[in-house]
Design an enzyme around this catalytic site. Sequence first.
Site, PDB file in Angstrom:
ATOM      1  CG  HIS A 277      44.703  40.280  37.444  1.00  0.00           C
ATOM      2  ND1 HIS A 277      45.898  39.772  37.865  1.00  0.00           N
ATOM      3  CD2 HIS A 277      44.269  41.089  38.434  1.00  0.00           C
ATOM      4  CE1 HIS A 277      46.175  40.240  39.067  1.00  0.00           C
ATOM      5  NE2 HIS A 277      45.201  41.053  39.448  1.00  0.00           N
TER       6      HIS A 277
HETATM    7  C1  UD1 Z   1      41.066  43.590  42.155  1.00  0.00           C
HETATM    8  C2  UD1 Z   1      42.177  44.374  42.865  1.00  0.00           C
HETATM    9  C3  UD1 Z   1      43.526  43.816  42.442  1.00  0.00           C
HETATM   10  C4  UD1 Z   1      43.591  42.316  42.641  1.00  0.00           C
HETATM   11  C5  UD1 Z   1      42.429  41.658  41.891  1.00  0.00           C
HETATM   12  C6  UD1 Z   1      42.413  40.158  42.063  1.00  0.00           C
HETATM   13  C7  UD1 Z   1      41.703  46.753  43.275  1.00  0.00           C
HETATM   14  C8  UD1 Z   1      42.042  48.124  42.848  1.00  0.00           C
HETATM   15  N1  UD1 Z   1      42.175  45.763  42.474  1.00  0.00           N
HETATM   16  O1  UD1 Z   1      41.190  43.831  40.768  1.00  0.00           O
HETATM   17  O2  UD1 Z   1      44.539  44.427  43.238  1.00  0.00           O
HETATM   18  O3  UD1 Z   1      44.828  41.841  42.137  1.00  0.00           O
HETATM   19  O4  UD1 Z   1      41.209  42.215  42.425  1.00  0.00           O
HETATM   20  O5  UD1 Z   1      41.372  39.599  41.291  1.00  0.00           O
HETATM   21  O6  UD1 Z   1      41.060  46.562  44.277  1.00  0.00           O
HETATM   22  N2  UD1 Z   1      34.233  41.344  38.052  1.00  0.00           N
HETATM   23  C9  UD1 Z   1      33.479  40.218  37.828  1.00  0.00           C
HETATM   24  N3  UD1 Z   1      33.111  39.476  38.912  1.00  0.00           N
HETATM   25  C10 UD1 Z   1      33.432  39.812  40.191  1.00  0.00           C
HETATM   26  C11 UD1 Z   1      34.187  40.981  40.391  1.00  0.00           C
HETATM   27  C12 UD1 Z   1      34.591  41.722  39.312  1.00  0.00           C
HETATM   28  O7  UD1 Z   1      33.159  39.875  36.706  1.00  0.00           O
HETATM   29  O8  UD1 Z   1      33.062  39.068  41.119  1.00  0.00           O
HETATM   30  C13 UD1 Z   1      34.644  42.134  36.881  1.00  0.00           C
HETATM   31  C14 UD1 Z   1      33.814  43.387  36.721  1.00  0.00           C
HETATM   32  O9  UD1 Z   1      33.647  43.619  35.379  1.00  0.00           O
HETATM   33  C15 UD1 Z   1      34.705  44.464  37.317  1.00  0.00           C
HETATM   34  C16 UD1 Z   1      36.085  43.967  36.957  1.00  0.00           C
HETATM   35  O10 UD1 Z   1      35.993  42.537  37.050  1.00  0.00           O
HETATM   36  O11 UD1 Z   1      34.417  45.722  36.831  1.00  0.00           O
HETATM   37  C17 UD1 Z   1      37.164  44.464  37.863  1.00  0.00           C
HETATM   38  O12 UD1 Z   1      36.860  44.138  39.220  1.00  0.00           O
HETATM   39  P1  UD1 Z   1      37.506  45.012  40.423  1.00  0.00           P
HETATM   40  O13 UD1 Z   1      37.112  44.447  41.732  1.00  0.00           O
HETATM   41  O14 UD1 Z   1      37.201  46.456  40.181  1.00  0.00           O
HETATM   42  O15 UD1 Z   1      39.055  44.867  40.212  1.00  0.00           O
HETATM   43  P2  UD1 Z   1      39.954  43.607  39.785  1.00  0.00           P
HETATM   44  O16 UD1 Z   1      40.462  43.843  38.405  1.00  0.00           O
HETATM   45  O17 UD1 Z   1      39.295  42.297  40.073  1.00  0.00           O
END
Ligand code: UD1
Length: 368
Positions: free
Chosen positions: A212
């Site tokens: 991921h």
């Molecule tokens: C975040 C953490 C990462 C961790 C990961 C675990 C940071 C910088 N990164 O990454 O260290 O390993 O979580 O999952 O904080 N999204 C959804 N549903 C949600 C949340 C997010 O669909 O409930 C999608 C959205 O499109 C979003 C993308 O996932 O833009 C990324 O989410 P984000 O919280 O920015 O970072 P992660 O890649 O999840």
Amino acid sequence: MIRHLACVVGARPNFMKMAPVLRALAAYGRVRPVLVHTGQHYDENLSEVFFRELGMPRPDVHLEVGSGTHGQQTARVIERMEAALAQGPPGGGRYDRVVVVGDVNSTMAAALAAVKLGIPVAHVEAGLRSFDRSMPEEINRVVTDAVSDMLFVSEPAGMENLRREGHPEEQLHLVGNVMIDTLRWLLPQAQRQDTLDRHGLEPGQYGVVTLHRPATVDRPETLGPLLAVLDEASEELPLVFPVHPRTRERITRFGLAARLDGKGRLKLLPPLGYLDFLALTSQARLVVTDSGGLQEESTALGIPCLTARPNTERPITVHEGTSTLVGSDPERLRTGLRAILEGRYKRGTCPALWDGRAAERIARILAQ
Ligand code: UD1
């Protein structure tokens, strides 16, 4: 004197780290934890399911920040966290300390909001360094530790990193790994689930994949060849791959989904809850991942783990544990998979203090 602690969670890996700390704090009547959820993760299967399965209380405060660019997300947490901290705990009084866990954007942003209000910060999982500042988490780790005055560390390398960065000895506490507390607590329950049956798997006869991180999944020329090797390996050993929403989007956008429908047995699943996922990893033959948490869980479980990263902030998982770094190089992944399938892979040992009692050590210090 009652001590009010704001305990902050935001994203999936935070929940299993905070849950045992909250349970351990319950032994201290004079400590009142207030659970703050930033809302960085908000989907049922990235957030809600963990609260249920880990027996976490509902958040007392929810900041509902949601997704965004790093700047947007961090800024929203700082702004809303500052307001929540200034308001004080529900029921009155003032916050004595903020407790943050891990290395996600919410961790760093909450720590910054607190320290600027003069509220001291405790960081659980402090001191880990990949020395790779292209990783968003590395920036979060460095900043969070710089503004924290109580640093709870999971492995000896973390102590060395913090000493080198000038933290005085009295701030450092080598306590072990809180995520492994949760693993040991819930392993029997996870293995009683019918997860393997539901997915048509036999213990020891399949592998688990998770990818991921932006560095692994954001470019088709990196993700495509890795998936091709996994697809090929799955002809010999079925592989299950619970897919993070970010990865799902990339697989679709890069047109890789059709290629995975071949004769291989690489099965894509939606993100899983804690118990289903632990049921799968704990009975797997091998794990392929770019997750920091899963490197540690595989080491604790003694399951071979090929880590699709060029470096790790958790070196003990490589030196003592079951992890091997294969980068994003499909050839090294293929070689690692062969070694495991042919029984030529190293055996690891479980690091000291990864004994299920890290949160008790932390709670004792927080309550002092
Ligand atoms: C975040 C953490 C990462 C961790 C990961 C675990 C940071 C910088 N990164 O990454 O260290 O390993 O979580 O999952 O904080 N999204 C959804 N549903 C949600 C949340 C997010 O669909 O409930 C999608 C959205 O499109 C979003 C993308 O996932 O833009 C990324 O989410 P984000 O919280 O920015 O970072 P992660 O890649 O999840």
